[in-house]
Design an enzyme around this catalytic site. Sequence first.
Site, PDB file in Angstrom:
ATOM      1  N   LYS A  95       1.866   4.549   1.173  1.00  0.00           N
ATOM      2  CA  LYS A  95       1.381   5.270   2.505  1.00  0.00           C
ATOM      3  C   LYS A  95       1.543   6.598   2.395  1.00  0.00           C
ATOM      4  O   LYS A  95       3.222   7.105   2.430  1.00  0.00           O
ATOM      5  CB  LYS A  95       3.079   4.893   3.474  1.00  0.00           C
ATOM      6  CG  LYS A  95       2.804   5.228   5.126  1.00  0.00           C
ATOM      7  CD  LYS A  95       3.898   4.957   5.793  1.00  0.00           C
ATOM      8  CE  LYS A  95       3.864   5.045   7.386  1.00  0.00           C
ATOM      9  NZ  LYS A  95       2.786   6.743   7.920  1.00  0.00           N
ATOM     10  N   ARG A 114      -4.707  10.181   9.393  1.00  0.00           N
ATOM     11  CA  ARG A 114      -5.386   8.940   9.953  1.00  0.00           C
ATOM     12  C   ARG A 114      -6.737   8.762  10.481  1.00  0.00           C
ATOM     13  O   ARG A 114      -7.455   9.068  11.174  1.00  0.00           O
ATOM     14  CB  ARG A 114      -4.550   7.755  10.988  1.00  0.00           C
ATOM     15  CG  ARG A 114      -5.684   6.086  10.737  1.00  0.00           C
ATOM     16  CD  ARG A 114      -4.610   5.604  10.013  1.00  0.00           C
ATOM     17  NE  ARG A 114      -5.230   3.829   9.897  1.00  0.00           N
ATOM     18  CZ  ARG A 114      -3.966   3.614  10.343  1.00  0.00           C
ATOM     19  NH1 ARG A 114      -3.152   3.099  11.018  1.00  0.00           N
ATOM     20  NH2 ARG A 114      -5.554   1.656  10.491  1.00  0.00           N
ATOM     21  N   GLU A 125      -6.872   7.682   5.436  1.00  0.00           N
ATOM     22  CA  GLU A 125      -5.999   8.636   5.438  1.00  0.00           C
ATOM     23  C   GLU A 125      -7.015   9.971   5.151  1.00  0.00           C
ATOM     24  O   GLU A 125      -7.776   9.734   4.064  1.00  0.00           O
ATOM     25  CB  GLU A 125      -4.259   8.503   4.876  1.00  0.00           C
ATOM     26  CG  GLU A 125      -3.827   7.574   5.817  1.00  0.00           C
ATOM     27  CD  GLU A 125      -3.192   8.248   6.687  1.00  0.00           C
ATOM     28  OE1 GLU A 125      -3.122   9.244   6.947  1.00  0.00           O
ATOM     29  OE2 GLU A 125      -2.777   7.250   7.571  1.00  0.00           O
ATOM     30  N   ARG A 182      -6.716   8.258  14.704  1.00  0.00           N
ATOM     31  CA  ARG A 182      -6.499   7.403  15.586  1.00  0.00           C
ATOM     32  C   ARG A 182      -6.451   7.610  16.728  1.00  0.00           C
ATOM     33  O   ARG A 182      -6.237   6.478  17.570  1.00  0.00           O
ATOM     34  CB  ARG A 182      -4.853   7.354  14.803  1.00  0.00           C
ATOM     35  CG  ARG A 182      -4.441   8.236  15.380  1.00  0.00           C
ATOM     36  CD  ARG A 182      -2.405   7.944  14.788  1.00  0.00           C
ATOM     37  NE  ARG A 182      -1.710   6.989  15.473  1.00  0.00           N
ATOM     38  CZ  ARG A 182      -0.898   6.458  14.434  1.00  0.00           C
ATOM     39  NH1 ARG A 182      -0.689   5.951  14.044  1.00  0.00           N
ATOM     40  NH2 ARG A 182      -0.227   4.895  15.600  1.00  0.00           N
ATOM     41  N   ASP A 215       0.508  -0.998  -0.096  1.00  0.00           N
ATOM     42  CA  ASP A 215      -0.556  -0.041  -0.189  1.00  0.00           C
ATOM     43  C   ASP A 215       0.881   1.391   0.373  1.00  0.00           C
ATOM     44  O   ASP A 215       1.898   1.494   1.327  1.00  0.00           O
ATOM     45  CB  ASP A 215      -1.029   0.442   1.323  1.00  0.00           C
ATOM     46  CG  ASP A 215      -2.262  -1.023   0.669  1.00  0.00           C
ATOM     47  OD1 ASP A 215      -2.099  -1.460   0.131  1.00  0.00           O
ATOM     48  OD2 ASP A 215      -3.245  -1.202   2.381  1.00  0.00           O
ATOM     49  N   LYS A 273       6.087  -0.996   7.536  1.00  0.00           N
ATOM     50  CA  LYS A 273       5.859   0.252   7.158  1.00  0.00           C
ATOM     51  C   LYS A 273       7.752   0.349   5.938  1.00  0.00           C
ATOM     52  O   LYS A 273       8.072  -0.049   7.247  1.00  0.00           O
ATOM     53  CB  LYS A 273       5.481   1.220   7.627  1.00  0.00           C
ATOM     54  CG  LYS A 273       6.510   1.509   9.087  1.00  0.00           C
ATOM     55  CD  LYS A 273       5.586   2.833   9.649  1.00  0.00           C
ATOM     56  CE  LYS A 273       6.461   3.019  10.917  1.00  0.00           C
ATOM     57  NZ  LYS A 273       5.969   3.881  12.048  1.00  0.00           N
ATOM     58  N   PHE A 333      -8.499   2.120   3.039  1.00  0.00           N
ATOM     59  CA  PHE A 333      -7.000   1.509   2.138  1.00  0.00           C
ATOM     60  C   PHE A 333      -7.508  -0.420   3.263  1.00  0.00           C
ATOM     61  O   PHE A 333      -7.054  -1.355   3.225  1.00  0.00           O
ATOM     62  CB  PHE A 333      -5.703   1.165   2.700  1.00  0.00           C
ATOM     63  CG  PHE A 333      -5.349   1.336   4.216  1.00  0.00           C
ATOM     64  CD1 PHE A 333      -5.355   0.728   4.922  1.00  0.00           C
ATOM     65  CD2 PHE A 333      -4.958   3.203   4.458  1.00  0.00           C
ATOM     66  CE1 PHE A 333      -5.821   1.559   6.335  1.00  0.00           C
ATOM     67  CE2 PHE A 333      -4.971   3.415   5.911  1.00  0.00           C
ATOM     68  CZ  PHE A 333      -4.742   2.436   6.648  1.00  0.00           C
ATOM     69  N   ARG A 375       0.126  -3.329  17.155  1.00  0.00           N
ATOM     70  CA  ARG A 375       1.461  -2.414  15.934  1.00  0.00           C
ATOM     71  C   ARG A 375       2.763  -3.803  16.167  1.00  0.00           C
ATOM     72  O   ARG A 375       3.723  -4.400  16.925  1.00  0.00           O
ATOM     73  CB  ARG A 375       2.529  -1.722  16.914  1.00  0.00           C
ATOM     74  CG  ARG A 375       3.475  -1.130  15.711  1.00  0.00           C
ATOM     75  CD  ARG A 375       4.581  -0.604  16.203  1.00  0.00           C
ATOM     76  NE  ARG A 375       4.369   1.814  16.692  1.00  0.00           N
ATOM     77  CZ  ARG A 375       3.763   2.106  15.868  1.00  0.00           C
ATOM     78  NH1 ARG A 375       4.231   2.060  14.406  1.00  0.00           N
ATOM     79  NH2 ARG A 375       2.902   2.926  16.546  1.00  0.00           N
TER      80      ARG A 375
END
Length: 507
Positions: free
Chosen positions: A214, A219, A263, A234, A212, A374, A296, A368
């Site tokens: 970034k 967010r 986003e 977020r 994807d 990322k 996304f 996470r």
Amino acid sequence: MLLADVVATSTTVAATRSRTAKVAALADLLGRLDRDDTDRAAVVASYLGGSLRQRRTGLGWRGLSALPDPAEAASLTVDDVHHRFEGISALGGAGSAAKRSAAVDDLFARATADEQRWLRGVVTGELRQGALDALVQDAAAVVAGVPGPDVRRAAMLAGSTVDAVVAALHGGAGELAGFRLHVGRPLLPMLASSATSVAEAVGGFTGEVAVDTKLDGIRIQVHRGPEGIRIATRTLDDITTRLPEVVEIVRELPAHEFVLDGEALALGDDGRPKAFQDTASRTAQTSGTIVTPYFFDVLHLDGVDLLDVPLRDRLEALDGLVPQRWRVPRLVTADAEAASGFADDVVAAGHEGVVVKDLDSRYAAGRRGGAWVKVKPVHTLDLVVLAVEQGSGRRSRWLSNIHLGARDPETGGFVMLGKTFKGMTDEVLTWQTARFRDLQTEDPRNDTGHVVTVRPEQVVEIAFDGLQRSTRYPGGVALRFARVVRYRDDKTADEADTLETVLKLAR
């Protein structure tokens, strides 16, 4: 329950680095609660996590700098303290400052010296006890006799550790199982870990991955259901009224009920992304730069929860719901070279980098983990400002050199990695001087010389050329050629990068 019991537990937790010992101490206190008294359990859970139940009290460090003499014996109860802060938070209008000061004096005069220190720490956000939300969740699981992941999942779906802890204590596994994704109630977003290259990220998975784009935006999580449309950040703040253009786009999508992850990004006339600050400014006002949503992921669609559905199926549902112009550009491939070429094109178009995703992964809200990775073209870390130094020469009228720390989940504190004064424009220097004066905990005109210590709240994105061994800093590493990229008001200190992440990059 006496406040002194909470303070004693907090002190015990702060005195050990052992996660097991921390959880045991927290569980011991939670186990003394009446499980049917959910209101008290909520207050105690919040206090153990280091925060008040009230979002705003109107109090800060300066308002607590001069306190009355402490009480000799502990008498304050948890309920009493909570109700007093409720009264303080409700004060407003003419004469409220004097009333607030009197209420603070009355509360603190009833507190012992230890209780005063704890109360001041929890009000100002300086309570460094190492009792992070995850530890409180684990302690509740121990007391309730339920699996830790059940409490964590409930907290993620509710967007609240307190709600999950209360449910675990009151109803155990049965009540925790009742937590579901509720359209209209934001849940904690899934987060990505980091890799140094696209090849490394792709090589960590078997078979095809989704790559994807970034975006350097805000967010957003968009809910559309019977109660209307809601947009959350977020950090779960509601910004629906500030993004009417996004609301209009979402209103036209061909479904009755859904939850989208994505986003919001401000674009220039040439189609390239504007500076992050231009996008961020729209979260504080209802007009200005137009933002465009790019989605996304989809977490719910017309009555069906998709959290536990593999990403490949969620993407198929997303593609059927959202037109391509409002989806994040994506490449699905097993070829690391193709993924790297895609990433190069993304960066050339002005975006941050890419996120490589496991197509078999489920949506792990609030975590996470390794399913999303990322990759940015430069090394960056989101760190917390621990202190700032008075500038010299041309910068003498500003606070300049910032001290940078990574988060240490084991202690609940931060580990210093270095300092920097690079990458700061005059505008940034002016802003950060005002910001850190608000956060300062000691006056440099007294005993601290030119260094201003601050509450560890402000997150800053730092670019750096590498890491080197260091005997000067307790983490054993220091940043090389660190420079400020931007201040991150969209992240809390609890979302800053950890020392473990830094050491992994060093290796």
